[in-house]
Design a protein around this motif. Structure first.
Motif, mmCIF file in Angstrom:
data_model
loop_
_atom_site.group_PDB
_atom_site.id
_atom_site.type_symbol
_atom_site.label_atom_id
_atom_site.label_comp_id
_atom_site.label_asym_id
_atom_site.label_seq_id
_atom_site.Cartn_x
_atom_site.Cartn_y
_atom_site.Cartn_z
ATOM 1 N N GLY A 48 0.916 -1.241 -0.113
ATOM 2 C CA GLY A 48 0.196 -0.055 -0.077
ATOM 3 C C GLY A 48 0.892 1.178 0.017
ATOM 4 O O GLY A 48 2.175 1.224 0.075
ATOM 5 N N THR B 98 1.046 5.655 1.385
ATOM 6 C CA THR B 98 0.273 6.720 2.286
ATOM 7 C C THR B 98 0.724 7.902 1.951
ATOM 8 O O THR B 98 1.791 8.333 1.466
ATOM 9 C CB THR B 98 0.999 6.504 3.818
ATOM 10 O OG1 THR B 98 0.622 5.348 4.191
ATOM 11 C CG2 THR B 98 0.514 7.357 4.616
ATOM 12 N N ASN C 243 -4.055 9.830 3.548
ATOM 13 C CA ASN C 243 -4.747 9.053 2.745
ATOM 14 C C ASN C 243 -3.993 7.938 2.460
ATOM 15 O O ASN C 243 -2.949 7.759 2.015
ATOM 16 C CB ASN C 243 -4.683 9.816 1.465
ATOM 17 C CG ASN C 243 -5.714 9.313 0.508
ATOM 18 O OD1 ASN C 243 -6.573 8.323 0.758
ATOM 19 N ND2 ASN C 243 -5.692 9.570 -0.704
ATOM 20 N N HIS D 221 -9.070 2.747 -0.675
ATOM 21 C CA HIS D 221 -8.291 3.962 -0.160
ATOM 22 C C HIS D 221 -9.259 4.569 1.168
ATOM 23 O O HIS D 221 -10.457 4.611 1.074
ATOM 24 C CB HIS D 221 -8.074 4.928 -1.095
ATOM 25 C CG HIS D 221 -9.218 5.914 -1.687
ATOM 26 N ND1 HIS D 221 -9.846 6.809 -0.933
ATOM 27 C CD2 HIS D 221 -10.189 5.522 -2.818
ATOM 28 C CE1 HIS D 221 -10.745 7.254 -1.775
ATOM 29 N NE2 HIS D 221 -10.846 6.357 -2.701
ATOM 30 N N SER E 126 -3.791 4.087 0.736
ATOM 31 C CA SER E 126 -4.447 3.254 -0.331
ATOM 32 C C SER E 126 -3.757 2.005 -0.765
ATOM 33 O O SER E 126 -2.524 1.811 -0.294
ATOM 34 C CB SER E 126 -4.236 4.032 -1.543
ATOM 35 O OG SER E 126 -3.263 4.438 -2.012
ATOM 36 N N THR E 127 -4.590 0.812 -1.322
ATOM 37 C CA THR E 127 -3.805 -0.300 -1.453
ATOM 38 C C THR E 127 -3.744 -0.581 -2.879
ATOM 39 O O THR E 127 -4.075 0.062 -3.841
ATOM 40 C CB THR E 127 -4.738 -1.549 -0.812
ATOM 41 O OG1 THR E 127 -5.918 -1.585 -1.345
ATOM 42 C CG2 THR E 127 -4.889 -1.224 0.636
#
Length: 287
Positions: free
Chosen positions: A144, A146, A172, A180, A174-175
């Motif tokens: 992920g 950041t 924020n 997210h 997210s993968t």
């Protein structure tokens, strides 16, 4: 007149007749040869000459372009890696003054020459980030990424685990699959069975307890606990595979002796540790 004389005169007459009828073609005169050579030379294309000063200028331009291309390549690919060994903690300062406290066996890689244009780094392990305000700050890990502007947060990115805890500002997360989540202070997100899950009102002190040698485990697999002990003490611990997924829920502080910590972990779980050799231990079920 005798026949001999007649033959001689006939011969002369014949030779005279032959020379009179034939016309001998002589080679061209010198003047004609030179005239033809001059004509051929004038028909050849003129040889283009380049002044030496012009050539030097072109070479200089080419050299400058090569240097610029080389510098661009260096700026693009030149990177700096900071890492910690087992049993080691380290504080890393980035070019903009942002600070990262690295837990044991953690690494970060960034690109110093293009940092002002793009604040981006690759990270694996565990780290507490305190980011200076400015342009977007991006931390990429295997599972992920950041993204922040200016904040403080903790990232745990080891093996299949990915956890982010926001302490200040906004984060924020997210993968790779496209999930997210935006985290506010005291929010926490982590991967659970491949899905990103958020927990609100999370106690961030537990996430960064390691910075003060305090370790909190709430229902974590025993293998994760043992792996952390290995990193903190630079030892090898063999765990019976049947015990890997047994949950452990407790906290402890880092002791001077690893065997003290192993005793704190093993006793409530009815386990025991056996010293195999120097810095090598094995954990088994007492039964």
């Amino acid at each position: 007149m005798s026949n001999k004389n007649i033959h001689s005169e006939d011969s002369l007459n014949n030779e005279h007749s032959f020379l009179g009828k034939g016309k001998i073609v002589w080679e061209k005169s010198d003047a004609e040869v030179w005239a033809e050579l001059e004509k051929k030379i004038s028909a050849q294309p003129a040889v283009k000459t380049i002044p030496l000063r012009s050539q030097i200028f072109r070479w200089s331009v080419a050299a400058v372009l090569l240097i610029l291309v080389g510098l661009a390549g260096i700026a693009t690919f030149y990177s700096k890696t900071i890492g910690t060994l087992p049993g080691e903690h380290l504080i890393a300062f980035l070019p903009d003054g942002s600070k990262v406290e690295l837990n044991a066996s953690s690494t970060l890689t960034y690109y110093p020459l293009r940092w002002k244009l793009q604040r981006k780094l690759d990270f694996e392990g565990e780290g507490f980030f305190n980011v200076k305000k400015g342009e977007q700050f991006l931390v990429k890990s295997a599972n992920g990424s950041t993204q922040v502007l200016g904040t403080s947060f903790n990232i745990y990115a080891r093996d299949e685990n990915y956890r982010v805890t926001c302490l200040t500002g906004k984060v924020n997360v997210s993968t790779l699959s496209g999930d997210h989540i935006v985290l506010l202070p005291n929010n926490h997100a982590e991967l659970e069975e491949g899905k990103l899950v958020m927990k609100k009102m999370f106690n961030p002190e537990r996430a960064i307890g390691w910075t003060n040698n305090q370790f909190f485990f709430a229902g974590r697999p025993l293998k994760e606990v043992i792996d952390e002990i290995e990193r903190q003490y630079a030892v090898t611990i063999e765990l019976d595979p049947q015990l890997n997924n047994r949950n452990f829920g407790s906290n402890f502080s880092k002791k001077p002796n690893v065997e003290e910590v192993l005793g704190l972990v093993c006793k409530p779980m009815n386990l025991k540790f056996v010293k195999q050799s120097e810095n090598v231990y094995r954990i088994v079920d007492k039964s």
